[in-house]
Scaffold this active site. Structure first.
Site, mmCIF file in Angstrom:
data_model
loop_
_atom_site.group_PDB
_atom_site.id
_atom_site.type_symbol
_atom_site.label_atom_id
_atom_site.label_comp_id
_atom_site.label_asym_id
_atom_site.label_seq_id
_atom_site.Cartn_x
_atom_site.Cartn_y
_atom_site.Cartn_z
ATOM 1 N N TYR A 1 0.834 -1.201 0.000
ATOM 2 C CA TYR A 1 0.000 0.000 0.000
ATOM 3 C C TYR A 1 0.873 1.258 0.000
ATOM 4 C CZ TYR A 1 -3.489 -3.414 1.655
ATOM 5 O OH TYR A 1 -4.302 -4.509 1.796
ATOM 6 N N HIS B 1 0.664 -12.203 1.245
ATOM 7 C CA HIS B 1 -0.176 -11.282 0.473
ATOM 8 C C HIS B 1 -0.235 -11.685 -1.004
ATOM 9 C CE1 HIS B 1 -1.288 -6.737 -0.177
ATOM 10 N NE2 HIS B 1 -2.339 -7.539 -0.247
#
Length: 326
Positions: A58, A145
């Protein structure tokens, strides 16, 4: 109504019904103003949120840095913190002034880049870097992830490394975070993870997780965090707005019509589509929490209240009778 904390993994952690997913702190889609983003975490805390999730992905590390800044003066033992592994952040030697990371959806200077790495060394480096960016001495939960094209690497490298960290007491729990159910279900069955984060696959419009993922989680004692319950936008408002999005693309007309029908049912019972979107996954016993993003303090305050609104059982019955669930 749904404020009771629930177990989160097998390491003694508990979470409330709503967690904050901090992608917006990494300038997801657009830069957050400097007078806005510092108020988001305090607003979440004031609203009772005690679970915070981020990732190196992010904003190429920016979300972790900003989340760490927001958490810095809060009591560490009173919140649960998760981040992710699988992308190592490095300086970008090809950076040109003015270049941004918007191609990866984050409006940040492209001075850093991601390198996919699901190896043991990659995991250990990622954790060390995340601790530094977050400015904390420990992370509670680590998720592998998006290992979609890296299943073998995750099974052979990342998961054994996370098992080692958990057994050493460095982390409390570990798992995987993905936008699909098939691989998550295999991970539940083939590893000793104790939490998974499932995005976009347990919503009012797509309850796919009910078929295999959630039963497997219950069978193995694995907690589930559900993300993207608004299906990227169409379920975030009481009625679909012009240009409403579904899973990051324009919502097709038939889906808009379906959400309008859901809104009609909700309205008859004095509730709203966003309240239903949040509370639908929380009704399942395998689900511990719903992770919601927010671009501004006012949005996170509104989101935090969605789990508290009373929703009559008759709403769910009518939605099933009308064929509007799933």
């Amino acid at each position: 109504m749904l404020r009771t904390s629930r177990p989160f993994g097998r390491g003694g952690l508990t979470v409330g019904p709503i967690g904050y997913g901090a992608a917006a702190l990494g300038n997801l889609y657009a830069a957050r103003p400097e007078d806005v983003w510092p108020r988001i975490v305090p607003a979440a805390w004031q609203a009772g949120i005690r679970y915070f999730d981020t990732a190196p992905h992010y904003g190429v590390g920016l979300s972790e840095e900003r989340l760490g800044a927001g958490l810095r003066d809060l009591p560490r033992d009173e919140y649960v913190l998760s981040t992710k592994v699988g992308r190592v952040i490095e300086p970008n030697p090809d950076y040109r002034p003015g270049e941004t990371d918007i191609a990866n959806l984050f409006d940040v200077p492209a001075t850093r880049r991601r390198r996919r790495d699901y190896s043991r060394d990659g995991v250990l480096r990622s954790v060390e870097d995340s601790l530094a960016r977050l400015g904390v001495d420990r992370i509670d939960v680590l998720f592998v992830h998006d290992p979609d094209e890296f299943e073998r690497e995750a099974l052979e490298g990342a998961f054994p490394a996370l098992e080692e960290l958990r057994s050493q007491g460095v982390i409390r729990s570990y798992g995987a975070g993905m936008n699909q159910t098939g691989m998550l279900t295999r991970f539940i069955r083939e590893t000793d993870l104790d939490i998974v984060m499932c995005a976009n696959r347990y919503t009012l419009l797509d309850p796919a997780a009910e078929h295999k993922l959630l039963p497997a989680a219950q069978e193995r004692g694995v907690s589930v965090a559900v993300a993207a319950v608004f299906a990227s936008g169409i379920l975030a408002t009481e009625r679909p707005r012009a240009g409403a999005t579904f899973e990051y693309s324009a919502a097709p007309p038939e889906l808009v019509a379906r959400v309008e029908r859901i809104a009609d049912v909700a309205e008859r019972h004095g509730t709203t589509v966003p309240e239903l979107a949040v509370q639908f996954p929380l009704r399942h016993p395998a689900v511990s929490t719903v992770v919601l993003g927010a671009d501004a303090p006012e949005q996170i305050e509104r989101n935090a209240a969605l789990a508290d609104a009373p929703v009559p059982e008759a709403v769910w019955e009518e939605l099933r009778e009308e064929g509007l669930l799933g």
